[in-house]
Design a protein around this motif. Structure first.
Motif, PDB file in Angstrom:
ATOM      1  N   VAL A 480      11.330   4.943   2.083  1.00 43.13           N
ATOM      2  CA  VAL A 480      10.693   3.768   2.679  1.00 43.13           C
ATOM      3  C   VAL A 480      11.681   2.626   2.845  1.00 43.13           C
ATOM      4  O   VAL A 480      12.615   2.457   2.052  1.00 43.13           O
ATOM      5  CB  VAL A 480       9.479   3.313   1.826  1.00 43.13           C
ATOM      6  CG1 VAL A 480       9.947   2.710   0.509  1.00 43.13           C
ATOM      7  CG2 VAL A 480       8.600   2.351   2.598  1.00 43.13           C
ATOM      8  N   ASP A 481      11.503   1.866   3.920  1.00 47.42           N
ATOM      9  CA  ASP A 481      12.216   0.608   4.153  1.00 47.42           C
ATOM     10  C   ASP A 481      11.176  -0.496   4.324  1.00 47.42           C
ATOM     11  O   ASP A 481      10.150  -0.287   4.978  1.00 47.42           O
ATOM     12  CB  ASP A 481      13.085   0.677   5.418  1.00 47.42           C
ATOM     13  CG  ASP A 481      14.390   1.409   5.187  1.00 47.42           C
ATOM     14  OD1 ASP A 481      14.725   1.653   4.009  1.00 47.42           O
ATOM     15  OD2 ASP A 481      15.071   1.756   6.179  1.00 47.42           O
ATOM     16  N   TYR A 482      11.453  -1.661   3.717  1.00 52.62           N
ATOM     17  CA  TYR A 482      10.507  -2.775   3.809  1.00 52.62           C
ATOM     18  C   TYR A 482      11.066  -3.857   4.734  1.00 52.62           C
ATOM     19  O   TYR A 482      12.262  -4.159   4.712  1.00 52.62           O
ATOM     20  CB  TYR A 482      10.252  -3.375   2.426  1.00 52.62           C
ATOM     21  CG  TYR A 482       9.651  -2.401   1.432  1.00 52.62           C
ATOM     22  CD1 TYR A 482       8.308  -2.051   1.496  1.00 52.62           C
ATOM     23  CD2 TYR A 482      10.440  -1.828   0.426  1.00 52.62           C
ATOM     24  CE1 TYR A 482       7.760  -1.169   0.582  1.00 52.62           C
ATOM     25  CE2 TYR A 482       9.897  -0.944  -0.485  1.00 52.62           C
ATOM     26  CZ  TYR A 482       8.563  -0.619  -0.400  1.00 52.62           C
ATOM     27  OH  TYR A 482       8.019   0.268  -1.301  1.00 52.62           O
ATOM     28  N   GLU A 483      10.183  -4.420   5.539  1.00 59.20           N
ATOM     29  CA  GLU A 483      10.533  -5.545   6.408  1.00 59.20           C
ATOM     30  C   GLU A 483       9.543  -6.678   6.150  1.00 59.20           C
ATOM     31  O   GLU A 483       8.368  -6.567   6.516  1.00 59.20           O
ATOM     32  CB  GLU A 483      10.502  -5.133   7.884  1.00 59.20           C
ATOM     33  CG  GLU A 483      11.569  -4.120   8.261  1.00 59.20           C
ATOM     34  CD  GLU A 483      11.563  -3.807   9.742  1.00 59.20           C
ATOM     35  OE1 GLU A 483      10.829  -4.497  10.493  1.00 59.20           O
ATOM     36  OE2 GLU A 483      12.275  -2.866  10.158  1.00 59.20           O
ATOM     37  N   ILE A 492       2.456  -4.365  -2.127  1.00 61.63           N
ATOM     38  CA  ILE A 492       3.150  -3.066  -2.062  1.00 61.63           C
ATOM     39  C   ILE A 492       2.717  -2.174  -3.227  1.00 61.63           C
ATOM     40  O   ILE A 492       2.499  -0.969  -3.066  1.00 61.63           O
ATOM     41  CB  ILE A 492       4.678  -3.283  -2.063  1.00 61.63           C
ATOM     42  CG1 ILE A 492       5.110  -4.042  -0.809  1.00 61.63           C
ATOM     43  CG2 ILE A 492       5.404  -1.958  -2.154  1.00 61.63           C
ATOM     44  CD1 ILE A 492       4.787  -3.346   0.490  1.00 61.63           C
ATOM     45  N   LYS A 493       2.585  -2.780  -4.408  1.00 59.61           N
ATOM     46  CA  LYS A 493       2.079  -2.007  -5.552  1.00 59.61           C
ATOM     47  C   LYS A 493       0.663  -1.518  -5.283  1.00 59.61           C
ATOM     48  O   LYS A 493       0.310  -0.381  -5.612  1.00 59.61           O
ATOM     49  CB  LYS A 493       2.112  -2.872  -6.817  1.00 59.61           C
ATOM     50  CG  LYS A 493       3.521  -3.278  -7.261  1.00 59.61           C
ATOM     51  CD  LYS A 493       3.470  -4.169  -8.495  1.00 59.61           C
ATOM     52  CE  LYS A 493       4.862  -4.593  -8.935  1.00 59.61           C
ATOM     53  NZ  LYS A 493       4.830  -5.504 -10.112  1.00 59.61           N
ATOM     54  N   PHE A 494      -0.163  -2.381  -4.681  1.00 61.58           N
ATOM     55  CA  PHE A 494      -1.525  -1.978  -4.315  1.00 61.58           C
ATOM     56  C   PHE A 494      -1.486  -0.776  -3.365  1.00 61.58           C
ATOM     57  O   PHE A 494      -2.265   0.186  -3.510  1.00 61.58           O
ATOM     58  CB  PHE A 494      -2.269  -3.132  -3.642  1.00 61.58           C
ATOM     59  CG  PHE A 494      -2.507  -4.330  -4.526  1.00 61.58           C
ATOM     60  CD1 PHE A 494      -2.562  -4.199  -5.904  1.00 61.58           C
ATOM     61  CD2 PHE A 494      -2.703  -5.596  -3.975  1.00 61.58           C
ATOM     62  CE1 PHE A 494      -2.789  -5.302  -6.726  1.00 61.58           C
ATOM     63  CE2 PHE A 494      -2.944  -6.690  -4.765  1.00 61.58           C
ATOM     64  CZ  PHE A 494      -2.974  -6.558  -6.143  1.00 61.58           C
ATOM     65  N   PRO A 530      13.484   6.587   8.447  1.00 60.24           N
ATOM     66  CA  PRO A 530      12.766   6.113   7.254  1.00 60.24           C
ATOM     67  C   PRO A 530      11.344   5.673   7.604  1.00 60.24           C
ATOM     68  O   PRO A 530      11.034   5.362   8.751  1.00 60.24           O
ATOM     69  CB  PRO A 530      13.622   4.926   6.792  1.00 60.24           C
ATOM     70  CG  PRO A 530      14.262   4.416   8.040  1.00 60.24           C
ATOM     71  CD  PRO A 530      14.518   5.621   8.888  1.00 60.24           C
ATOM     72  N   PHE A 531      10.509   5.651   6.601  1.00 57.19           N
ATOM     73  CA  PHE A 531       9.155   5.111   6.731  1.00 57.19           C
ATOM     74  C   PHE A 531       9.234   3.597   6.564  1.00 57.19           C
ATOM     75  O   PHE A 531       9.695   3.105   5.540  1.00 57.19           O
ATOM     76  CB  PHE A 531       8.254   5.747   5.678  1.00 57.19           C
ATOM     77  CG  PHE A 531       6.881   5.133   5.578  1.00 57.19           C
ATOM     78  CD1 PHE A 531       6.169   4.777   6.710  1.00 57.19           C
ATOM     79  CD2 PHE A 531       6.284   4.919   4.336  1.00 57.19           C
ATOM     80  CE1 PHE A 531       4.905   4.212   6.628  1.00 57.19           C
ATOM     81  CE2 PHE A 531       5.026   4.362   4.234  1.00 57.19           C
ATOM     82  CZ  PHE A 531       4.338   4.009   5.382  1.00 57.19           C
ATOM     83  N   LYS A 532       8.798   2.849   7.567  1.00 58.94           N
ATOM     84  CA  LYS A 532       8.893   1.395   7.528  1.00 58.94           C
ATOM     85  C   LYS A 532       7.537   0.764   7.227  1.00 58.94           C
ATOM     86  O   LYS A 532       6.526   1.132   7.830  1.00 58.94           O
ATOM     87  CB  LYS A 532       9.408   0.861   8.870  1.00 58.94           C
ATOM     88  CG  LYS A 532      10.848   1.226   9.176  1.00 58.94           C
ATOM     89  CD  LYS A 532      11.300   0.597  10.477  1.00 58.94           C
ATOM     90  CE  LYS A 532      12.745   0.955  10.789  1.00 58.94           C
ATOM     91  NZ  LYS A 532      13.183   0.357  12.086  1.00 58.94           N
ATOM     92  N   ILE A 533       7.525  -0.166   6.285  1.00 52.18           N
ATOM     93  CA  ILE A 533       6.334  -0.973   6.016  1.00 52.18           C
ATOM     94  C   ILE A 533       6.678  -2.408   6.392  1.00 52.18           C
ATOM     95  O   ILE A 533       7.553  -3.035   5.767  1.00 52.18           O
ATOM     96  CB  ILE A 533       5.903  -0.877   4.543  1.00 52.18           C
ATOM     97  CG1 ILE A 533       5.555   0.565   4.176  1.00 52.18           C
ATOM     98  CG2 ILE A 533       4.707  -1.788   4.282  1.00 52.18           C
ATOM     99  CD1 ILE A 533       5.102   0.743   2.738  1.00 52.18           C
ATOM    100  N   GLN A 534       6.023  -2.928   7.423  1.00 53.13           N
ATOM    101  CA  GLN A 534       6.312  -4.255   7.942  1.00 53.13           C
ATOM    102  C   GLN A 534       5.202  -5.227   7.565  1.00 53.13           C
ATOM    103  O   GLN A 534       4.024  -4.850   7.481  1.00 53.13           O
ATOM    104  CB  GLN A 534       6.447  -4.202   9.467  1.00 53.13           C
ATOM    105  CG  GLN A 534       7.535  -3.251   9.944  1.00 53.13           C
ATOM    106  CD  GLN A 534       7.468  -3.007  11.440  1.00 53.13           C
ATOM    107  OE1 GLN A 534       6.388  -3.024  12.018  1.00 53.13           O
ATOM    108  NE2 GLN A 534       8.617  -2.783  12.056  1.00 53.13           N
ATOM    109  N   ARG A 535       5.585  -6.468   7.358  1.00 54.24           N
ATOM    110  CA  ARG A 535       4.599  -7.493   7.012  1.00 54.24           C
ATOM    111  C   ARG A 535       3.896  -7.991   8.264  1.00 54.24           C
ATOM    112  O   ARG A 535       4.535  -8.354   9.251  1.00 54.24           O
ATOM    113  CB  ARG A 535       5.282  -8.657   6.299  1.00 54.24           C
ATOM    114  CG  ARG A 535       4.325  -9.757   5.857  1.00 54.24           C
ATOM    115  CD  ARG A 535       5.026 -10.762   4.979  1.00 54.24           C
ATOM    116  NE  ARG A 535       4.120 -11.793   4.505  1.00 54.24           N
ATOM    117  CZ  ARG A 535       4.433 -12.699   3.586  1.00 54.24           C
ATOM    118  NH1 ARG A 535       5.649 -12.679   3.053  1.00 54.24           N
ATOM    119  NH2 ARG A 535       3.565 -13.592   3.200  1.00 54.24           N
TER     120      ARG A 535
END
Length: 598
Positions: A480-483, A492-494, A530-535
């Motif tokens: 994972v990559d975070y943006e 993110i923990k949730f 990568p799997f991206k999680i964006q805000r």
């Protein structure tokens, strides 16, 4: 002790392969020997303490995944095993062997010479071994079959000591060598004209699959639409592996136009077409049979008994039609007034002597297309969700021997228990399934080099084509990559807690929501992106829904205030999405075509 040299080496090769899956390279030959030695030492230590249950090993606190994987492999070994140094010496030899094999396998014959000639060809005279996929399943003739010594037969006999990464590299190199060349377009962002467009109306397909009309399902499903669109395509058209700029590195053989959804195919719709088609062939009708007449649930699946309750078998035809003999088309009578040798020859050619009707011909054509579709997906690194039996399908495709009772146990536990009483009927069932496997392999052979499948084990081939049947949250978290977020943020923990608590079905829906596929690759190094999680910071977070871009494997996640809100919103999104994201505004004509009848 107690194991043959080949079996001991195959166990060590399996352990090294499992350890390498958790290394950056994912290659058992190139990964650090230090990582292997520490994992083997950990596995031996746990084996000596007799704490060998898989549950206890996985729950070991502070232990790396590679060490746990090695310990799980060693848990199946006898109590007394050689010391660590002796095992490491043997592993070093195996690595040296595989390093050489990686270089010379492309130059060696992997198909025994006798398979291309009628000499020493056994009863069939075709020069093919008795277990050859798509030929027959007659094992009583093994005593009459002469296997001439050759390099190919020796390689097949040693397949288990070759590292999976070495065999996978050979398969990929052969697929690259047999790929159909595709000239580049003048505009690097556009697909060349050689990459044809396939039109798919998913809205009409979902309407059809929700109805009780069998003919409507078999006409308008995504699987049927793809089969109709590609009915005149050769294998060369599906062996294309074009990668366009801005498409996330996704190889493709064609472009998908989702009618009425207003989405550009930057790889998401392409993967979605395979995912929807594979999901439809496993859907059931009201009678508990396959909705499309391609796959049927196994007896264990229908009755909910045995260890393999999620498996499907090839459909043996529609027995509900009037005036036909579909229900007994795959049955052959046992003739008692002939000699044993005549019965063996009759069984050898049983697939040619079986009764056929229109329903079975349609099933055969559908299975050929299913094989082509699965092979194309494998070439383009898209794991397919095909729950087919290991012994009856994948082992036979790799020419691994499986006993009749063991094969039957996997699909029909009750028939296995009464095998002696109903032996003729049970063997007839397996013979019919072998004949249908012939069609599946025929379709796959037009896209993939099936001749090298025998260097794989059945499990390895199943993993190569189908990927990981379980959505491994830990594997997803490693890529994972975070943006706009950080690993330590509450939301993110949730998110990871909610994903772990999901059922297997919901996890598959989530993966399809964010990546247009229902299975993950087997290891970290197989991920192309990568799997991206964006805000997502727009508006009120608790009233917003998460969104995704399937083309680029990304999730836009609002900053929810609690775990409960996140869980509610995410489950609602993955269970109620009906179309892909809109890249452009569709015109009235396309909207009318896509939504007509709804």
């Amino acid at each position: 002790p107690g194991l043959s040299a080949t079996k001991s080496d195959s166990t060590l090769a399996t352990a090294v392969g499992a350890i390498s899956d958790f290394t950056p390279s994912g290659d058992a030959v190139d990964c650090s020997f230090g990582e292997i030695s520490s994992a083997i030492a950990f596995a031996v230590e746990n084996h000596d303490t007799q704490d060998t249950s898989e549950h206890n090993l996985i729950d070991h606190i502070g232990t790396s995944d590679g060490k746990q994987a090695a310990a799980v492999v060693f848990s199946s070994l006898p109590k007394d095993i050689p010391p660590v140094k002796a095992l490491l010496v043997r592993i070093a030899m195996l690595r040296a062997l595989n390093r050489l094999a990686r270089m010379i396998l492309p130059w060696l014959p992997l198909r025994p010479a006798q398979e291309g000639s009628a000499i020493l060809g056994g009863l069939s005279g075709f020069g093919a071994s008795v277990e050859r996929a798509g030929r027959n399943r007659q094992t009583r003739a093994m005593a009459m079959w002469v296997q001439a010594p050759s390099i190919a037969t020796r390689i097949r006999s040693c397949r288990e000591i070759l590292f999976p990464s070495v065999k996978q590299a050979l398969l990929e190199s052969m697929m690259d060598a047999t790929a159909t060349p595709t000239p580049l377009s003048h505009d690097e962002y556009e697909l060349p004209r050689e990459v044809r467009t396939v039109r798919v109306n998913r809205l009409k397909a979902r309407r059809a699959m929700a109805s009780d009309d069998t003919m409507l399902k078999r006409k308008h499903s995504v699987f049927s639409q793809l089969q109709h669109e590609m009915r005149g395509w050769s294998g060369a058209a599906l062996r294309r592996g074009h990668v366009a700029k801005g498409h996330g590195g996704q190889k493709r053989a064609f472009k998908v136009k989702l009618v009425g959804e207003g989405v550009n195919d930057y790889s998401g719709p392409y993967r979605e077409a395979f995912t929807d088609a594979m999901r439809e062939v496993a859907e059931l009708d009201q009678g508990g049979c396959g909705a499309l007449g391609v796959l049927d649930p196994s007896a264990n699946n229908s009755a909910g008994i045995g260890e393999n309750r999620n498996l499907f078998v090839f459909a043996a035809g529609n027995s509900s039609g009037s005036g036909d003999e579909s229900s007994s088309s795959l049955q052959h009578q046992v003739i008692s007034d002939v000699t044993d040798e005549e019965n063996i020859i009759r069984d050898e050619f049983s697939s040619l002597a079986m009764k056929k009707n229109e329903s079975l011909r349609e099933t055969e054509e559908a299975l050929v297309f299913l094989g082509r579709l699965a092979g194309t997906a494998c070439r383009h690194s898209i794991p397919v969700d095909l729950q087919l039996p290991l012994r009856m399908v994948w082992n036979r495709m790799t020419e691994e021997r499986s006993g009749d009772k063991d094969t039957l146990f996997e699909i029909d536990l009750l028939a296995c228990r009464h095998f002696g009483e109903i032996k003729a009927g049970a063997l007839s069932l397996l013979t019919g399934q072998q004949w249908l496997l012939n069609s599946f392999v025929e379709g796959m052979a037009s896209v993939m080099p099936v001749e090298i499948f025998p260097i794989f084990t059945g499990k390895e081939l199943q993993g190569t084509i189908c990927g990981n049947p379980d959505i491994d949250v830990d594997l997803l978290r490693r890529v994972v990559d975070y943006e706009g977020y950080d690993e330590t943020d509450e939301v993110i923990k949730f998110f990871w807690d909610v994903l772990r608590e999901m059922t297997s079905k919901d996890r598959k829906l989530f993966l399809q929501f964010v990546w247009a596929r229902t299975r993950l690759p087997l290891k970290e190094s197989d991920f192309e992106a990568p799997f991206k999680i964006q805000r997502d910071g727009k508006g009120d977070a608790d009233s917003a829904l998460p969104s995704a871009s399937t083309c680029f494997f990304s999730l836009s996640l609002p900053q929810y205030s609690s775990k409960e809100v996140l869980q509610k919103k995410l489950l609602f999104a993955i269970n109620n999405v009906c179309t892909m994201e809109s890249d452009y505004v569709t015109n009235d004509a396309e909207v009318g075509e896509g939504w007509r009848g709804l």
